[in-house]
Design a protein around this motif. Structure first.
Motif, mmCIF file in Angstrom:
data_model
loop_
_atom_site.group_PDB
_atom_site.id
_atom_site.type_symbol
_atom_site.label_atom_id
_atom_site.label_comp_id
_atom_site.label_asym_id
_atom_site.label_seq_id
_atom_site.Cartn_x
_atom_site.Cartn_y
_atom_site.Cartn_z
ATOM 1 N N TRP B 11 17.524 -15.886 -12.324
ATOM 2 C CA TRP B 11 18.517 -14.885 -11.925
ATOM 3 C C TRP B 11 19.846 -15.077 -12.646
ATOM 4 O O TRP B 11 20.622 -14.151 -12.800
ATOM 5 N N LEU B 12 20.109 -16.294 -13.163
ATOM 6 C CA LEU B 12 21.389 -16.529 -13.844
ATOM 7 C C LEU B 12 21.474 -15.816 -15.186
ATOM 8 O O LEU B 12 22.480 -15.189 -15.500
ATOM 9 N N ALA B 13 20.413 -15.889 -15.946
ATOM 10 C CA ALA B 13 20.443 -15.286 -17.285
ATOM 11 C C ALA B 13 20.703 -13.783 -17.228
ATOM 12 O O ALA B 13 21.620 -13.284 -17.884
ATOM 13 N N PRO B 14 19.917 -13.047 -16.423
ATOM 14 C CA PRO B 14 20.222 -11.608 -16.349
ATOM 15 C C PRO B 14 21.634 -11.340 -15.855
ATOM 16 O O PRO B 14 22.322 -10.455 -16.368
ATOM 17 N N LEU B 15 22.081 -12.155 -14.924
ATOM 18 C CA LEU B 15 23.422 -11.948 -14.386
ATOM 19 C C LEU B 15 24.461 -12.083 -15.488
ATOM 20 O O LEU B 15 25.373 -11.264 -15.616
ATOM 21 N N LEU B 16 24.304 -13.123 -16.318
ATOM 22 C CA LEU B 16 25.265 -13.349 -17.395
ATOM 23 C C LEU B 16 25.248 -12.207 -18.394
ATOM 24 O O LEU B 16 26.282 -11.813 -18.929
ATOM 25 N N PHE B 17 24.041 -11.684 -18.649
ATOM 26 C CA PHE B 17 23.958 -10.588 -19.618
ATOM 27 C C PHE B 17 24.550 -9.296 -19.061
ATOM 28 O O PHE B 17 25.152 -8.521 -19.779
ATOM 29 N N ILE B 18 24.363 -9.101 -17.782
ATOM 30 C CA ILE B 18 24.843 -7.848 -17.184
ATOM 31 C C ILE B 18 26.341 -7.886 -16.933
ATOM 32 O O ILE B 18 27.027 -6.870 -17.014
ATOM 33 N N ALA B 19 26.869 -9.078 -16.696
ATOM 34 C CA ALA B 19 28.260 -9.213 -16.253
ATOM 35 C C ALA B 19 29.288 -8.456 -17.108
ATOM 36 O O ALA B 19 30.084 -7.691 -16.550
ATOM 37 N N GLY B 21 29.074 -5.862 -19.118
ATOM 38 C CA GLY B 21 28.924 -4.419 -18.948
ATOM 39 C C GLY B 21 29.343 -3.974 -17.562
ATOM 40 O O GLY B 21 30.074 -2.997 -17.391
ATOM 41 N N ALA B 22 28.898 -4.743 -16.569
ATOM 42 C CA ALA B 22 29.216 -4.386 -15.192
ATOM 43 C C ALA B 22 30.714 -4.439 -14.952
ATOM 44 O O ALA B 22 31.290 -3.590 -14.268
ATOM 45 N N LEU B 23 31.350 -5.442 -15.561
ATOM 46 C CA LEU B 23 32.795 -5.603 -15.386
ATOM 47 C C LEU B 23 33.535 -4.392 -15.959
ATOM 48 O O LEU B 23 34.396 -3.791 -15.318
ATOM 49 N N LEU B 24 33.165 -4.023 -17.194
ATOM 50 C CA LEU B 24 33.813 -2.870 -17.836
ATOM 51 C C LEU B 24 33.568 -1.600 -17.047
ATOM 52 O O LEU B 24 34.484 -0.842 -16.734
ATOM 53 N N PHE B 25 32.290 -1.379 -16.715
ATOM 54 C CA PHE B 25 31.928 -0.174 -15.981
ATOM 55 C C PHE B 25 32.644 -0.149 -14.630
ATOM 56 O O PHE B 25 33.143 0.884 -14.187
ATOM 57 N N GLY B 26 32.718 -1.330 -14.020
ATOM 58 C CA GLY B 26 33.364 -1.417 -12.707
ATOM 59 C C GLY B 26 34.829 -1.054 -12.760
ATOM 60 O O GLY B 26 35.325 -0.272 -11.936
ATOM 61 N N THR B 27 35.564 -1.577 -13.763
ATOM 62 C CA THR B 27 37.001 -1.296 -13.794
ATOM 63 C C THR B 27 37.286 0.106 -14.323
ATOM 64 O O THR B 27 38.115 0.819 -13.773
ATOM 65 N N ILE B 28 36.564 0.480 -15.407
ATOM 66 C CA ILE B 28 36.925 1.740 -16.067
ATOM 67 C C ILE B 28 36.375 2.947 -15.308
ATOM 68 O O ILE B 28 37.046 3.965 -15.190
ATOM 69 N N ILE B 29 35.156 2.845 -14.798
ATOM 70 C CA ILE B 29 34.553 4.008 -14.143
ATOM 71 C C ILE B 29 34.696 3.939 -12.617
ATOM 72 O O ILE B 29 35.318 4.802 -12.001
ATOM 73 N N ILE B 30 34.142 2.877 -12.025
ATOM 74 C CA ILE B 30 34.065 2.841 -10.557
ATOM 75 C C ILE B 30 35.463 2.745 -9.938
ATOM 76 O O ILE B 30 35.861 3.577 -9.114
ATOM 77 N N ALA B 31 36.225 1.720 -10.379
ATOM 78 C CA ALA B 31 37.541 1.514 -9.760
ATOM 79 C C ALA B 31 38.444 2.722 -9.979
ATOM 80 O O ALA B 31 39.146 3.164 -9.065
ATOM 81 N N SER B 32 38.403 3.292 -11.207
ATOM 82 C CA SER B 32 39.256 4.460 -11.474
ATOM 83 C C SER B 32 38.852 5.643 -10.620
ATOM 84 O O SER B 32 39.709 6.414 -10.182
#
Lengths: 425, 294
Positions: B11-19, B21-32
């Motif tokens: 579960w760590l490897a996928p998490l690191l790979f997704i992080a 993208g998820a961070l960018l998407f989270g701040t730019i799309i979701i949070a906005s």
């Protein structure tokens, strides 16, 4: 690459990006902080919105000379004129330059009220600008204090081609009757009496200004701009009556919303239209060879006895309240505002100098406007500069609709009144 | 350490790979998005202090005649854009023939995709010019006067959508061309053995294989219709008097020109609510299609 050029490169990058990458500039800020101070005399950054290449060149020259004299480095970031109008709202709050270009009057006051422009009354005192500036001093004054330096002014009115008028034996209209007769003559000659493109809605605002100033005078006009008079007030009835008269008589270009002022100006240049309501920048719609034919006439009188008031819009420069080098900015202002420097800067644009001691212009259009201004009793700036921007947006949209569908007048005015009531509580 | 990694890498490897993208998407799309919704409850000019307005922005919006004009135009865009996938498919089938010169024809149809939308808008603005435009020239040829499409409150939206359809059809064509290249030769061969040809071949053998591509073309078209903005800004600035505005443009105009960020955010929220219907439908279809292909 030597160390020095490398450093100045970093410096240039830093300076040009600082204003635009607000919020994402953390990494850049890091390089900026570790940078040794090269320019001993400090640095002044300017954000300008000059679309005219000649004028930009003059500003760069002045900046260069200023640097040579004082050792203060000047960085100019020029932006697109329209994009700047929105950008200024963010950069005045975060990442302000030391000097910015803007518009005097109500648009300046909006930022003064929010404490975003620096009070430069001290510079006015020190340099004695009050004696040198005429009416334009009022355009940068709020509550007795000055918040900017007025630059070139644009006098609005009717423009026509001398050769066409000579050819047809027409004269510039002085009264409403003259104007109606001229329009009829133009139509029978197969020309459009008044060329107007309303794709951008602002030309309609100017037309409204002229009619309202000629009918109701400056004081009532400004009260309307400040939201103190209702848009359903009976004083506006004759304005829209007369305007409707023109629309119904096909005075204006058909299909106005299909094109902008440039194409409308081209129609005047190509002798397809008799007159056009604009500022001196109309010359940019004319081929260089034809510019000498351009002539200016004030908007005709409508109600006899109403004094002559005109739209005279004045651009300006300001020091943001959050500027880092306010003293440097003042020094640059003092240099740029010397009569010959200011004169050269404005000559490139063809606008009217605010100082009475600038060298006389070589542009006959400017001189004609200066002459004409001498008989003006008082000035407003322009519909979208005098009233609230939100009101202006709805107002000019309404005027555009009125010009296409004059029958909807009551609906339109009721809508504008609703907007006015919302904005000016 | 390596023991830890071994135990958790599932579960760590996928998490690191997704992080990232998820961070960018989270701040730019979701949070906005959430911030937009939050701003819609305020009266705010973009610079000064925000004042709480509750539902006042929404109340005003639903009483604003311009809102209904924009909404109606959004529907017009959506309905007219539905022509893009079938037309794109027809073009794809046409240029997919093995005929001499077809490559050249293909690239001609491809051109609008290469142009920036702004360019397309400017070009069509000229075409529609009632005095000098191509349309005027054609009308003059028959001795008629061209209508000023962009100055007519009833015609303007249709004129803008036609301009926007041009690149959209080309886009659908490219999608279908890619799909046609991926047809399974086995199935086609089997169809041929069974005597399918012409219309039958297309309807029963080719089209079913294009279902996925067709679905993507449809989804992209729906989203394209709803977020239409640039074409309107370039061709009409929403005019005449707001008759060609859509919700996205009205939001832009209110926030940027009228400095009403709260009101603009309220429009954005309504647009978002409309979009979410299509997004939900899209996601459900995607999941279903993936299950089918597995």
């Amino acid at each position: 690459m030597t160390l020095k050029t490398e450093l100045s490169l970093i410096d240039a990058i830093k300076a040009s990006r600082r204003q635009f990458l607000i919020g994402t500039g953390a990494a850049l800020a890091g390089t900026a902080l570790s940078r040794p101070a090269i320019a001993a005399g400090g640095e002044v950054t300017i954000i300008s919105d000059l679309g005219n290449a000649d004028q930009r060149a003059v500003l760069e020259r002045l900046a260069g000379e200023f640097t040579k004299k004082t050792g203060t480095k000047v960085t100019i970031n020029n932006m697109d004129h329209e994009a700047h109008k929105t950008a200024i709202r963010s950069y005045l709050v975060v990442g302000a330059p030391d000097i910015c270009f803007w518009f005097s009057g109500n648009r300046m006051k909006a930022f003064v009220d929010r404490g975003l422009f620096d009070d430069i009354s001290d510079l006015f005192q020190k340099e004695g600008y009050s004696e040198k500036l005429g009416v334009t001093k009022g355009a940068v004054t709020v509550g007795g204090k000055q918040y900017g330096l007025p630059l070139g002014g644009i006098l609005w009115g009717l423009f026509y081609r001398k050769d066409v008028f000579d050819d047809k034996g027409w004269t510039a209209p002085k009264t409403w009757d003259d104007f109606m007769k001229l329009g009829a003559a133009a139509k029978s000659a197969g020309m459009i009496p008044v060329s107007m493109g309303t794709k951008e809605t602002w030309p309609t605002g100017g037309w409204f200004d002229h009619m309202n100033l000629r009918i109701n005078g400056l004081e009532k006009h400004m009260a309307l701009m400040e939201g103190k008079i209702s848009y359903t007030d009976p004083m506006l009835k004759p304005v829209f009556d007369k305007w409707e008269e023109l629309i119904k008589a096909d005075f204006f270009s058909p299909n106005g919303p299909s094109f902008g002022w440039e194409q409308a100006g081209a129609a005047l240049a190509q002798k397809k239209a008799a007159m056009m309501d604009l500022g001196s920048f109309i010359k940019y719609a004319f081929p260089a060879a034809d510019q000498a034919q351009l002539a200016f006439a004030p908007f005709p009188e409508i109600v006899p006895g109403v004094e002559r008031y005109e739209d005279f819009s004045v651009n300006s420069v300001h020091i943001p309240a959050k500027a880092k080098n306010k003293q440097g900015a003042r020094d640059f202002f003092a240099y740029m505002y010397q009569p010959e420097n200011l004169g050269a800067f404005l000559e490139a644009e063809g606008t009217i100098p605010p100082r009475n001691d600038c060298p006389p212009s070589k542009d006959p259009m400017v001189n004609a406007a200066v002459e004409s201004l001498k008989t003006v009793k008082g000035t407003s700036q322009y519909y979208d500069r005098d009233t609230d921007p939100d009101m202006a947006q709805d107002g000019m949209k309404g005027f555009q609709e009125f010009m296409l569908k004059p029958d909807r007048r009551d609906q339109i005015l009721a809508r504008l009144e609703k907007t006015r009531a919302r904005i000016f509580k | 350490m390596s023991e830890l990694w071994k135990r958790h890498r599932n579960w760590l490897a996928p998490l690191l790979f997704i992080a990232p993208g998820a961070l960018l998407f989270g701040t730019i799309i979701i949070a906005s998005s959430f911030e937009s919704v939050w701003i819609s409850f305020f009266d705010w000019d973009g610079v000064g202090p925000k004042t709480w307005a509750g539902l006042a922005n929404y109340r005003e919006l639903f009483a604003d005649p311009q809102f209904y004009v924009s909404l109606k135009n959004n529907v017009i865009w959506l309905v007219m854009f539905m022509a893009a996938p079938p037309l794109g498919l027809a073009l794809a089938l046409l240029v997919n023939q093995q005929v001499a010169g077809m490559r050249f024809l293909k690239s001609l149809f491809f051109i609008p995709l290469v142009l920036a939308t702004v360019t397309v808008g400017v070009v069509f603005g000229w075409v529609y010019d009632p005095n000098y435009g191509l349309l005027a020239l054609i009308f003059n040829l028959f001795g008629a006067t061209a209508p000023a499409l962009l100055a007519d409150e009833h015609a303007v939206t249709f004129a803008v959508v036609v301009a926007a359809l041009w690149p959209q059809i080309a886009f659908c064509m490219v999608l279908f061309l890619a799909g046609l290249n991926n047809l399974s030769p086995d199935i086609i061969g089997a169809g041929r053995v069974d005597g399918a040809r012409g219309w039958n071949m297309l309807w029963h053998v080719v089209l079913p294989q294009l279902r996925q591509v067709g679905f993507i073309a449809l989804a992209v078209t729906v989203v394209g219709a709803l977020r239409s903005f640039d074409m309107i800004a370039v061709m009409t600035s929403g005019g005449p008097f707001g008759s060609s505005e859509v919700l996205a443009y009205q939001m832009y105009e209110q926030s940027i020109f009228s400095y009403r960020f709260g009101y603009g955010a309220a429009i954005a929220t309504v647009l978002f609510a409309i979009m979410i219907v299509f997004i939900t439908w899209y996601l459900r279809m995607m999941v279903r299609l993936e299950k089918e292909t597995r």
